[in-house]
Motif scaffolding. Structure first.
Motif, PDB file in Angstrom:
ATOM      1  N   UNK A  20      28.390  17.144   2.034  1.00  0.00           N
ATOM      2  CA  UNK A  20      27.234  16.290   1.757  1.00  0.00           C
ATOM      3  C   UNK A  20      26.553  15.868   3.050  1.00  0.00           C
ATOM      4  N   UNK A  21      27.359  15.418   4.027  1.00  0.00           N
ATOM      5  CA  UNK A  21      26.785  14.948   5.288  1.00  0.00           C
ATOM      6  C   UNK A  21      27.855  14.910   6.370  1.00  0.00           C
ATOM      7  N   UNK A  22      27.387  14.802   7.598  1.00  0.00           N
ATOM      8  CA  UNK A  22      28.266  14.666   8.751  1.00  0.00           C
ATOM      9  C   UNK A  22      28.367  13.179   9.079  1.00  0.00           C
ATOM     10  N   UNK A  23      29.558  12.705   9.357  1.00  0.00           N
ATOM     11  CA  UNK A  23      29.782  11.294   9.703  1.00  0.00           C
ATOM     12  C   UNK A  23      29.600  11.150  11.212  1.00  0.00           C
ATOM     13  N   UNK A  24      28.677  10.302  11.608  1.00  0.00           N
ATOM     14  CA  UNK A  24      28.327  10.115  13.013  1.00  0.00           C
ATOM     15  C   UNK A  24      28.865   8.783  13.513  1.00  0.00           C
ATOM     16  N   UNK A  25      29.502   8.788  14.688  1.00  0.00           N
ATOM     17  CA  UNK A  25      30.022   7.574  15.314  1.00  0.00           C
ATOM     18  C   UNK A  25      29.004   7.097  16.347  1.00  0.00           C
ATOM     19  N   UNK A  26      28.349   5.982  16.090  1.00  0.00           N
ATOM     20  CA  UNK A  26      27.321   5.453  16.978  1.00  0.00           C
ATOM     21  C   UNK A  26      27.841   5.017  18.334  1.00  0.00           C
ATOM     22  N   UNK A  27      29.098   4.607  18.390  1.00  0.00           N
ATOM     23  CA  UNK A  27      29.665   4.150  19.664  1.00  0.00           C
ATOM     24  C   UNK A  27      29.899   5.309  20.623  1.00  0.00           C
ATOM     25  N   UNK A  28      30.464   6.394  20.127  1.00  0.00           N
ATOM     26  CA  UNK A  28      30.736   7.550  20.985  1.00  0.00           C
ATOM     27  C   UNK A  28      29.576   8.533  21.004  1.00  0.00           C
ATOM     28  N   UNK A  29      28.629   8.348  20.088  1.00  0.00           N
ATOM     29  CA  UNK A  29      27.470   9.229  19.923  1.00  0.00           C
ATOM     30  C   UNK A  29      27.898  10.666  19.653  1.00  0.00           C
ATOM     31  N   UNK A  30      28.914  10.815  18.801  1.00  0.00           N
ATOM     32  CA  UNK A  30      29.422  12.134  18.428  1.00  0.00           C
ATOM     33  C   UNK A  30      29.731  12.169  16.942  1.00  0.00           C
ATOM     34  N   UNK A  60      20.834  25.474   4.449  1.00  0.00           N
ATOM     35  CA  UNK A  60      21.887  24.503   4.132  1.00  0.00           C
ATOM     36  C   UNK A  60      22.284  23.673   5.345  1.00  0.00           C
ATOM     37  N   UNK A  61      22.276  24.266   6.538  1.00  0.00           N
ATOM     38  CA  UNK A  61      22.575  23.492   7.747  1.00  0.00           C
ATOM     39  C   UNK A  61      21.538  22.393   7.913  1.00  0.00           C
ATOM     40  N   UNK A  62      20.264  22.699   7.719  1.00  0.00           N
ATOM     41  CA  UNK A  62      19.208  21.688   7.807  1.00  0.00           C
ATOM     42  C   UNK A  62      19.394  20.602   6.757  1.00  0.00           C
ATOM     43  N   UNK A  63      19.770  20.974   5.559  1.00  0.00           N
ATOM     44  CA  UNK A  63      20.001  19.998   4.489  1.00  0.00           C
ATOM     45  C   UNK A  63      21.138  19.047   4.858  1.00  0.00           C
ATOM     46  N   UNK A  64      22.235  19.589   5.384  1.00  0.00           N
ATOM     47  CA  UNK A  64      23.369  18.753   5.797  1.00  0.00           C
ATOM     48  C   UNK A  64      22.945  17.799   6.905  1.00  0.00           C
ATOM     49  N   UNK A  65      22.227  18.296   7.894  1.00  0.00           N
ATOM     50  CA  UNK A  65      21.792  17.440   9.003  1.00  0.00           C
ATOM     51  C   UNK A  65      20.817  16.360   8.537  1.00  0.00           C
ATOM     52  N   UNK A  66      19.919  16.683   7.612  1.00  0.00           N
ATOM     53  CA  UNK A  66      18.983  15.679   7.096  1.00  0.00           C
ATOM     54  C   UNK A  66      19.707  14.606   6.279  1.00  0.00           C
ATOM     55  N   UNK A  67      20.806  14.960   5.632  1.00  0.00           N
ATOM     56  CA  UNK A  67      21.592  13.991   4.867  1.00  0.00           C
ATOM     57  C   UNK A  67      22.472  13.126   5.762  1.00  0.00           C
ATOM     58  N   UNK A  68      22.575  13.471   7.036  1.00  0.00           N
ATOM     59  CA  UNK A  68      23.483  12.791   7.969  1.00  0.00           C
ATOM     60  C   UNK A  68      22.790  11.679   8.716  1.00  0.00           C
TER      61      UNK A  68
END
Length: 73
Positions: A20-30, A60-68
């Motif tokens: 569905x999406x990639x989980x992003x950590x704002x503190x580590x920016x990764x 699909x890669x674009x869709x995943x990134x837009x959902x993230x």
């Protein structure tokens, strides 16, 4: 990549699941994980890893990134 990951013994392969999406950590920016949805039960899961590969097709890669979405983006 899958054969190498499997040799480590730390790989989880989930059939019939959709990222569905990639989980992003704002503190580590990764990226720190992915959210998936089981195609059969519609149940949501989160998996965390040190390295995240996005190997979907072009659309699909674009869709995943837009959902993230995150606070940083």
């Amino acid at each position: 990549m899958l054969p190498w990951a499997e040799k480590t013994g730390n790989m989880t392969l989930r059939s019939f699941s959709v990222v569905e999406s990639i989980i992003y950590d704002g503190q580590t920016q990764k990226a720190k994980g992915v959210r998936i949805v089981d195609a059969a039960t519609k149940e949501s899961f989160e998996y965390y890893a040190k390295i995240i590969f996005v190997n979907a097709g072009a659309i699909n890669t674009n869709l995943i990134l837009l959902n993230s979405r995150s606070d940083g983006f």
